[in-house]
Write a protein that holds these residues in place. Structure first.
Motif, short mmCIF file in Angstrom:
data_model
loop_
_atom_site.label_atom_id
_atom_site.label_comp_id
_atom_site.label_asym_id
_atom_site.label_seq_id
_atom_site.Cartn_x
_atom_site.Cartn_y
_atom_site.Cartn_z
N LEU A 1 49.30 -47.53 -5.14
CA LEU A 1 49.86 -46.28 -4.31
C LEU A 1 49.32 -47.48 -2.85
N PRO A 2 48.19 -47.84 -2.45
CA PRO A 2 48.38 -48.98 -1.37
C PRO A 2 49.09 -49.88 -1.08
N TRP A 3 49.45 -50.16 -2.24
CA TRP A 3 50.55 -52.06 -1.97
C TRP A 3 52.02 -51.15 -1.62
N ILE A 4 52.64 -49.71 -2.15
CA ILE A 4 54.00 -48.83 -1.85
C ILE A 4 54.11 -48.22 -1.03
N TRP A 5 52.74 -47.18 -0.17
CA TRP A 5 52.49 -46.43 0.63
C TRP A 5 53.33 -46.91 1.80
N THR A 6 54.72 -45.77 2.41
CA THR A 6 55.29 -46.13 3.77
C THR A 6 54.75 -44.24 4.67
N THR A 7 54.29 -44.60 5.62
CA THR A 7 54.55 -43.64 5.74
C THR A 7 55.74 -43.13 6.99
N PRO A 8 56.28 -41.89 6.22
CA PRO A 8 57.23 -41.49 6.91
C PRO A 8 57.11 -40.41 8.27
N ALA A 9 58.41 -41.37 8.78
CA ALA A 9 58.24 -41.04 10.54
C ALA A 9 59.12 -39.90 10.73
N VAL A 10 59.99 -39.02 9.84
CA VAL A 10 61.13 -37.79 10.37
C VAL A 10 60.31 -37.11 9.13
N TRP A 11 60.49 -35.94 9.65
CA TRP A 11 60.08 -34.76 8.97
C TRP A 11 60.46 -33.71 7.49
N TRP A 12 62.18 -34.65 7.79
CA TRP A 12 62.54 -34.44 6.06
C TRP A 12 62.12 -35.38 4.86
N VAL A 13 61.72 -36.32 5.54
CA VAL A 13 61.39 -37.68 4.54
C VAL A 13 60.10 -36.79 4.26
N TRP A 14 59.35 -36.94 4.35
CA TRP A 14 57.97 -35.41 4.06
C TRP A 14 58.49 -34.73 3.38
N ALA A 15 59.56 -34.34 3.65
CA ALA A 15 59.93 -32.82 3.06
C ALA A 15 60.70 -32.99 1.49
#
Length: 304
Positions: free
Chosen positions: A207-221
């Motif tokens: 997870l630490p190497w593949i994690w990308t913090t989503p910049a927009v709400w619909w990606v989180w959704a």
């Protein structure tokens, strides 16, 4: 509209109609799962992170109902090694499918995956002792010809991601075979409990190497929704098989192709080429022939 538990469902025909409706809902969820994975890949999310979220959300939801605290027996498996293998195959199928969807159309990957039942029929002989007749083998051969029409190895510009899709199809076929084998040893609840654990265990350390913090709400959704789509799809699948025989439900598996075509066009502007359409028609036709052949065999087989 016919609702589960209604008077109409109590009738045999009503139960079958409810089962068919639930199966169609299942395939709509699975098509949304694939479309979400493709949208996330286009948004720059690593397919492996999408795979992790698929299993993280699924395991979390399943654990609410199936866990060692409320149902201690659910963890006891008579074939724990085979449960692990099955879970790894499901993980491999999902990850390879998500990798393929980065580059291929929804209808293209699904058409190749439709060859999985044909592969199951081929593998069932050596692995389950369920040998195919000559007619079944011919139908299987025709179905794989359809896959070759879609892939067209050595002809034109074939994207290497097709190999991911073929790997997904093989993993999924082996997953089906192991599921059928486990049915003789473990309960459905136990098998469902173990389904996503291997994928979650494998992906969590990465997870630490593949994690990308989503910049927009619909990606989180979509990251949350992708696990929900998968879990809801499998839940409706169980409900459907509780209300209608497998041979009644099986032909409706191909409605997922319609969902994928619509989602691919409206969400991504994808229009399948003539080779994908032709190959899909061959694969689907071969699968429907196998279903009809099995149904006729069951009707003509003398009762034990």
């Amino acid at each position: 509209m016919v609702l589960p538990g209604s008077a109409a469902e109590a009738r045999p025909d009503g139960r079958r109609l409810v089962g068919i409706a639930l199966m169609c809902g299942t395939l709509a969820f699975f098509a949304c799962l694939d479309a979400s994975a493709k949208a996330l890949a286009r948004a720059g999310i690593d397919p492996l992170l999408t795979t992790f979220m698929r299993y993280f959300v699924s395991v979390a939801l399943i654990s609410v109902f199936l866990n060692p605290v409320t149902t201690p027996a659910v963890v006891h498996s008579r074939r724990l090694g085979l449960q692990v293998v099955r879970s790894l195959l499901l993980f491999g199928s999902t990850a390879l499918n998500f990798l393929a969807l980065r580059h291929l159309q929804l209808a293209e990957t699904l058409s190749i995956q439709f060859a999985a039942p044909l592969t199951v029929a081929l593998l069932a002989g050596p692995m389950l002792g369920e040998w195919s007749s000559r007619r079944r083998l011919i139908a299987i051969g025709v179905g794989f010809l359809g896959v070759l029409v879609i892939v067209r190895p050595g002809v034109g510009d074939v994207h290497p991601a097709v190999l991911f899709s073929l790997g997904n199809m093989l993993c999924y076929a082996l997953y089906i075979v192991t599921t059928r084998k486990l049915a003789a040893y473990d309960s459905t609840a136990t098998t469902m409990f173990y389904s996503g654990l291997a994928g979650l265990a494998l992906m969590a350390p990465l997870l630490p190497w593949i994690w990308t913090t989503p910049a927009v709400w619909w990606v989180w959704a979509l990251l949350g929704g992708i696990g929900l789509f998968g879990t809801m799809g499998h839940w409706l699948l169980i409900l459907a098989h509780a209300r209608a025989p497998a041979n009644v439900l099986a032909p409706f598996l191909y409605t997922q192709l319609l969902w994928s075509l619509m989602l691919g066009f409206f969400a991504f502007g994808d229009v399948p080429n003539r080779w994908t359409v032709l190959g899909a028609a061959i694969v689907v036709g071969s699968g429907l022939y196998l279903l009809a052949h099995d149904a006729i065999g069951r009707r003509t087989r003398p009762a034990a």
